[in-house]
Design an enzyme around this catalytic site. Structure first.
Site, PDB file in Angstrom:
ATOM      1  CG  ASN A 209      39.441 -65.861  10.377  1.00 50.06           C
ATOM      2  OD1 ASN A 209      38.315 -64.931  10.606  1.00 50.06           O
ATOM      3  ND2 ASN A 209      39.559 -67.088  10.873  1.00 50.06           N
ATOM      4  CE  LYS A 338      36.660 -74.340   0.638  1.00 53.08           C
ATOM      5  NZ  LYS A 338      37.030 -73.108   0.917  1.00 53.08           N
TER       6      LYS A 338
END
Ligand code: PMT
Length: 404
Positions: A209, A338
């Site tokens: 990434n 999250k």
């Protein structure tokens, strides 16, 4: 931790003076401003020119120099430093210090300074063991002078015993330790993850990434600057190692988890790495070839969740576990959810949509989410985000204490 610090290095007479050139180099590499005083004895072993070239500064030698005194008096020289280091410290200079004598520039500066002093003695073993030197050492220690070494081993004079000046790396570590003990996180052990992970497809290809490691490394640096003992577990990045951190380099999420587990126990964990959520189930052992039958397909399997693992530890859970949330929409809502699913104490939510330039950029806008809600911090450099986080961690630990 040392970036921007000012050190006055006094080089007195001894064969070990050559090691002080290496020390100057190491200090400069870490952004330290180094000013040097070279005694007459020191100048028998290293030249003012090499000391000046390495320190990128003028070298001071004479107490009664009209130019030196008009440009930088000996009192100013002794005060405009965060730390005075004497390396090598000869038996003679230590004797002068213990007696409070001031008959040359080095001894005068040492008598006049109001700053901490660190000595790295170097001398023959019999000189070191001589009762006069023992008395002087006791006196200097009682006066609050810090000391590193001397080490035992072969001496330049051909004898064997204690008297070798400590190696530049050890002196550097003592200097770092000196500054570390001053910080608000001085007894804190911190673990930081940073950068991307690379998940292999075959020996030459991988899934990755856009994380550069800038944010994670800045956090490791800020925690180290505040005095924490930092372990940085990092995926592949081009970032420079934070000077005081123990750095463990890994490639994959599984390696990152193993390195984090091996670094426990810690008091604080900050997971800033952009860990790949999935990896290829069966990476190729050799380069996968085009075979004319179209593109290959790969089965992906889930990677372990490092943040959730650290947050869920039954024994030895860090006092404070901090995660990041990289979101592209509904940033605060997604990050709040999250925080709950991963079980961490705080989450720093950042918008990583392409137009924000957060991945790889130098700036970040974060929202700190804890059990009470979200607090938005203004857009800042990643270094400023990191030092604000270090301040907040120090404040919280001061209130909560350490549990680990
Ligand atoms: O590296 P830079 O270029 O400076 O960019 C900084 C950053 C955008 C990478 C950083 O600020 C950031 O947001 N890091 C977390 C990136 C991420 O993976 O976010 P996430 O929302 O997918 O994961 C949430 C949290 O779980 C993160 O703390 C992550 O480290 C952790 N995680 C995720 C997956 C996994 N398998 N294990 C984990 O520990």
């Amino acid at each position: 931790m040392l970036d921007g610090k000012r050190i006055l290095l006094i080089i007195s007479g001894g064969i070990a003076a050559y090691k002080s050139l290496v020390l100057i180099r190491r200090l400069r590499d870490r952004g330290v401003q180094v000013r040097c005083v070279l005694t007459k004895g020191g100048a028998q072993f290293v030249t003012p020119l090499s000391v000046s070239a390495l320190s990128e500064n003028k070298v001071y030698s004479e107490l009664f120099s009209l130019t030196d005194e008009s440009e930088m008096g000996h009192i100013r020289l002794s005060r405009e430093a965060d730390l005075v280091v004497v390396a090598p410290a000869s038996a003679d200079l230590m004797a002068k210090m213990a007696a409070g004598r001031a008959d040359d520039l080095a001894s005068t500066v040492l008598l006049a300074t109001d700053k901490p002093v660190l000595l790295a003695p170097a001398m023959n073993v019999m000189m070191w063991q001589n009762p006069a030197t023992r008395r002087n050492v006791d006196q200097l220690v009682a006066d609050g002078i810090q000391m590193i070494g001397p080490d035992a081993g072969d001496l330049a004079c051909g004898e064997l015993g204690t008297g070798r000046m400590s190696e530049p790396e050890a002196i550097l570590a003592a200097i770092e330790a000196h500054f570390a003990t001053a910080g608000p996180l001085k007894d804190v052990r911190a673990l930081v993850t940073s950068g991307p992970t690379h998940e292999p497809i075959d020996p030459v290809r991988y899934i990755a990434n856009r994380s550069s490691g800038k944010q994670g490394h800045a956090i490791a640096r800020a925690l180290g600057d505040a005095g924490a003992a930092v372990t940085l577990v990092t995926g592949p990045t081009r970032e420079v190692d934070p000077p005081s951190a123990k750095v463990i380099r890994v490639e994959t999420a599984e390696e990152m988890l193993a390195a984090c587990q091996a670094s426990l126990p810690v008091d604080v964990a900050v997971c800033a790495a952009a860990v790949a959520d999935w990896r290829v189930a069966r990476p190729g052992n050799s380069k996968i070839k085009r075979n004319g039958n179209g593109a290959p397909t790969f089965e992906l399997v889930e990677n372990p969740d490092i943040l959730a693992t650290l947050s869920g530890l039954k024994r030895g859970r860090p006092t404070l576990v901090v995660g990041f949330a990289a979101e592209t929409d509904a940033v605060i809502d997604h990050a709040t959810a999250k925080r709950r699913t991963k079980g961490c104490d705080w989450i720093l939510a950042n918008d990583v949509s392409a137009e924000t330039g957060v991945f790889g950029g130098d700036h970040n806008t974060v929202h700190l989410i804890d059990a009470h809600g979200a607090e938005t911090w203004p857009k800042a450099t990643k270094a400023d985000v990191a030092s604000r986080l270090a301040d907040k961690i120090a404040e919280t630990i001061a209130q909560k204490g350490l549990l680990a």
